[in-house]
Motif scaffolding. Structure first.
Motif, PDB file in Angstrom:
ATOM      1  N   TRP A  47       0.840  -1.220   0.000  1.00  0.00           N
ATOM      2  CA  TRP A  47       0.000   0.000   0.000  1.00  0.00           C
ATOM      3  C   TRP A  47       0.866   1.258   0.000  1.00  0.00           C
ATOM      4  CZ3 TRP A  47       0.095   2.657   4.915  1.00  0.00           C
ATOM      5  CH2 TRP A  47      -0.758   3.774   4.991  1.00  0.00           C
ATOM      6  N   MET A  48       2.037   1.131   0.620  1.00  0.00           N
ATOM      7  CA  MET A  48       2.975   2.260   0.733  1.00  0.00           C
ATOM      8  C   MET A  48       4.378   1.673   0.640  1.00  0.00           C
ATOM      9  SD  MET A  48       3.421   4.657   4.182  1.00  0.00           S
ATOM     10  CE  MET A  48       2.087   5.811   3.948  1.00  0.00           C
ATOM     11  N   ILE A  75       6.892   7.152  -0.681  1.00  0.00           N
ATOM     12  CA  ILE A  75       7.446   7.922   0.429  1.00  0.00           C
ATOM     13  C   ILE A  75       8.967   7.981   0.279  1.00  0.00           C
ATOM     14  CG2 ILE A  75       7.677   7.949   2.961  1.00  0.00           C
ATOM     15  CD1 ILE A  75       4.795   8.404   1.994  1.00  0.00           C
ATOM     16  N   LEU A 135       2.356  13.795   2.620  1.00  0.00           N
ATOM     17  CA  LEU A 135       2.302  12.835   3.731  1.00  0.00           C
ATOM     18  C   LEU A 135       3.594  12.887   4.546  1.00  0.00           C
ATOM     19  CD1 LEU A 135       0.743   9.729   1.924  1.00  0.00           C
ATOM     20  CD2 LEU A 135      -0.420  11.464   3.316  1.00  0.00           C
ATOM     21  N   ASP A 142       4.710  11.127  -2.739  1.00  0.00           N
ATOM     22  CA  ASP A 142       3.541  11.500  -1.937  1.00  0.00           C
ATOM     23  C   ASP A 142       3.913  12.040  -0.566  1.00  0.00           C
ATOM     24  OD1 ASP A 142       1.364  10.523  -3.725  1.00  0.00           O
ATOM     25  OD2 ASP A 142       2.459   8.649  -3.467  1.00  0.00           O
ATOM     26  N   LEU A 200       1.337   4.379  -2.252  1.00  0.00           N
ATOM     27  CA  LEU A 200       1.832   5.675  -1.796  1.00  0.00           C
ATOM     28  C   LEU A 200       3.346   5.634  -1.783  1.00  0.00           C
ATOM     29  CD1 LEU A 200      -0.715   6.174   1.118  1.00  0.00           C
ATOM     30  CD2 LEU A 200      -0.674   7.376  -1.092  1.00  0.00           C
TER      31      LEU A 200
END
Ligand code: C5P
Length: 243
Positions: free
Chosen positions: A81-82, A115, A175, A154, A113
């Motif tokens: 998911w990330m 990062i 984020l 993100d 997402l």
């Protein structure tokens, strides 16, 4: 969503599955880092993602753009998911990662997402200087966060003490994923252990965090589910009180 992401810093799939079964429904998701991934491989990511758990794959990719893009596509196929990459790999590398995430989404999956890791919190000004970076850690963090944003990432991982400066520089939609959570409701079950730049859950959220990565204050508690609920309640209440 519940902003608490549990660090699955455990050596085996059996331990990870036991922990996620205990915590399911009381936390937002789980972070799988290099310890568990190296021990158990991609199947633990796939297994948890198929159970509906949100997985933050914390493998900090850092390589040439083409290789990082391939790793991002592979992680997307696992159902992460990330995920994260090192911002110090540069803007082209981060853009390649973000574009790979876009491609994964158009293949019928939700876009993961993306990062960026800015400066590892273990790096002091002296250590940064020793690798040729002469900005202060705080300046370098914001510099790399802005570069990550420009590259289409993100958000970033940041210590609680850097969160407010990043929020100011990068705006409300960027984020910020914040580890180093201690004190407040996270104090009941654990001391600081090896964390030095810490903040209580509510304070970290008020400083602008989007998600809190919490390990031992929950995983080491005598009642992990209760500890997770208390920390999540403190985090959510702090933001609700702001509105
Ligand atoms: O047990 P604890 O709450 O300290 O776990 C925090 C998690 O966040 C660990 O997985 C740790 O590796 C990670 N982390 C951190 N500090 C950073 C980046 C990641 O503590 N700067």
């Amino acid at each position: 969503m519940n902003p608490i992401l549990i660090a699955l810093d455990v050596p085996s799939a059996a331990a990870a599955l036991a922990l996620t079964d205990t915590l399911r429904g009381s936390v937002g998701g789980y972070k799988i880092g290099s310890q568990l991934f190296t021990a158990e491989g991609p199947s633990i990511v796939r297994t948890l993602a198929e159970r509906g758990d949100k997985i933050f794959l914390d493998l900090k990719f850092h390589d040439i753009p083409n290789t990082v893009a391939g790793a991002v596509e592979s992680a997307s196929h696992l159902g992460a998911w990330m995920m994260n990459v090192h911002a110090s790999g540069g803007q082209a590398m981060m853009s390649a990662a973000a574009e790979a995430a876009d491609r994964a989404a158009t293949a019928g999956r939700p876009r993961p997402l993306m990062i960026a890791v800015t400066v590892l919190t273990s790096m002091s000004a002296e250590v940064l200087a020793s690798v040729g970076v002469h900005r202060s850690p705080a300046e370098q963090v914001v510099y790399l966060a802005l570069m990550a944003k420009a590259a289409g990432m993100d958000g970033v991982v940041a210590s609680p003490l850097e969160t407010a400066a990043i929020r100011d520089a990068c705006g409300p939609d960027f984020l910020i994923v914040t580890p180093g959570i201690r004190g407040g409701s996270a104090e009941q079950t654990s001391g600081r252990q090896d964390q030095s730049r810490t903040m209580a859950p509510g304070d970290a959220m008020r400083a602008g965090a989007s998600y809190l990565v919490v390990g031992r204050p929950i995983t080491g508690a005598s009642d992990p589910r209760r500890a997770a609920q208390d920390i999540a309640a403190e985090a959510v209440a702090s933001v609700t009180n702001l509105n």
